[in-house]
Design a protein around this motif. Structure first.
Motif, PDB file in Angstrom:
ATOM      1  N   PHE A 191       0.824  -1.201   0.000  1.00 44.86           N
ATOM      2  CA  PHE A 191       0.000   0.000   0.000  1.00 44.86           C
ATOM      3  C   PHE A 191       0.863   1.258   0.000  1.00 44.86           C
ATOM      4  CE2 PHE A 191      -2.253   3.372   2.285  1.00 44.86           C
ATOM      5  CZ  PHE A 191      -3.369   3.496   1.481  1.00 44.86           C
ATOM      6  N   LYS A 192       1.916   1.280   0.839  1.00 43.09           N
ATOM      7  CA  LYS A 192       2.769   2.464   0.915  1.00 43.09           C
ATOM      8  C   LYS A 192       3.541   2.669  -0.385  1.00 43.09           C
ATOM      9  CE  LYS A 192       3.941   4.746   4.947  1.00 43.09           C
ATOM     10  NZ  LYS A 192       4.536   4.940   6.178  1.00 43.09           N
ATOM     11  N   CYS A 193       3.997   1.569  -1.002  1.00 41.35           N
ATOM     12  CA  CYS A 193       4.677   1.687  -2.298  1.00 41.35           C
ATOM     13  C   CYS A 193       3.714   2.234  -3.354  1.00 41.35           C
ATOM     14  CB  CYS A 193       5.218   0.334  -2.739  1.00 41.35           C
ATOM     15  SG  CYS A 193       6.610  -0.260  -1.782  1.00 41.35           S
TER      16      CYS A 193
ATOM     17  N   THR B 297       1.206   4.155  -2.758  1.00 47.19           N
ATOM     18  CA  THR B 297       0.984   5.563  -2.432  1.00 47.19           C
ATOM     19  C   THR B 297       2.112   6.425  -2.993  1.00 47.19           C
ATOM     20  OG1 THR B 297      -0.111   4.862  -0.408  1.00 47.19           O
ATOM     21  CG2 THR B 297       0.520   7.173  -0.546  1.00 47.19           C
TER      22      THR B 297
ATOM     23  N   GLY C 102       1.551   6.691  -6.682  1.00 47.21           N
ATOM     24  CA  GLY C 102       0.418   7.588  -6.933  1.00 47.21           C
ATOM     25  C   GLY C 102       0.809   9.046  -6.810  1.00 47.21           C
ATOM     26  N   CYS C 103       1.597   9.357  -5.793  1.00 47.78           N
ATOM     27  CA  CYS C 103       2.077  10.736  -5.627  1.00 47.78           C
ATOM     28  C   CYS C 103       2.988  11.131  -6.787  1.00 47.78           C
ATOM     29  CB  CYS C 103       2.818  10.886  -4.300  1.00 47.78           C
ATOM     30  SG  CYS C 103       1.769  10.815  -2.858  1.00 47.78           S
TER      31      CYS C 103
ATOM     32  N   ILE D 244       7.133  13.980  -1.611  1.00 44.66           N
ATOM     33  CA  ILE D 244       6.637  12.646  -1.248  1.00 44.66           C
ATOM     34  C   ILE D 244       7.288  12.179   0.046  1.00 44.66           C
ATOM     35  CG2 ILE D 244       6.511  10.226  -1.961  1.00 44.66           C
ATOM     36  CD1 ILE D 244       6.535  11.238  -4.875  1.00 44.66           C
TER      37      ILE D 244
ATOM     38  N   LEU E  92       4.957  11.349   3.368  1.00 43.62           N
ATOM     39  CA  LEU E  92       4.793   9.984   3.870  1.00 43.62           C
ATOM     40  C   LEU E  92       5.788   9.619   4.960  1.00 43.62           C
ATOM     41  CD1 LEU E  92       4.190   8.206   0.454  1.00 43.62           C
ATOM     42  CD2 LEU E  92       2.509   9.002   2.105  1.00 43.62           C
TER      43      LEU E  92
END
Length: 74
Positions: free
Chosen positions: A21-23, A25, A28-29, A39, A43
């Motif tokens: 999920f974090k990757c 995100t 996506g950014c 970014i 994060l």
């Protein structure tokens, strides 16, 4: 209350891999034209990690962890 040994253990050694999920995100950014620095601040991930994720995504097209060859380091 945390002990001093717990705090030392948290800071030492390599950290775990980022979640899928974090990757996602991070990617996506990146697709929303955010800079690596933005970014990283958003994060709370180091800039080198963010750039590594983006580079890996551009080369392989995926952020999933690749299979390891041999026994992992202890």
């Amino acid at each position: 209350m945390q002990t001093a040994s717990t705090n030392i253990c948290e800071r030492m050694g390599r950290s775990q891999e980022l979640s899928e999920f974090k990757c996602g995100t991070v990617i996506g950014c990146h697709l929303c034209n955010k800079s690596i620095h933005e970014i990283s601040l958003l994060l709370d991930i180091p800039r080198s990690t963010v750039s590594g994720i983006i580079t890996k995504w551009k080369q392989l097209g995926t952020t999933a962890a690749q299979s390891q060859i041999g026994r992992p380091r202890k």
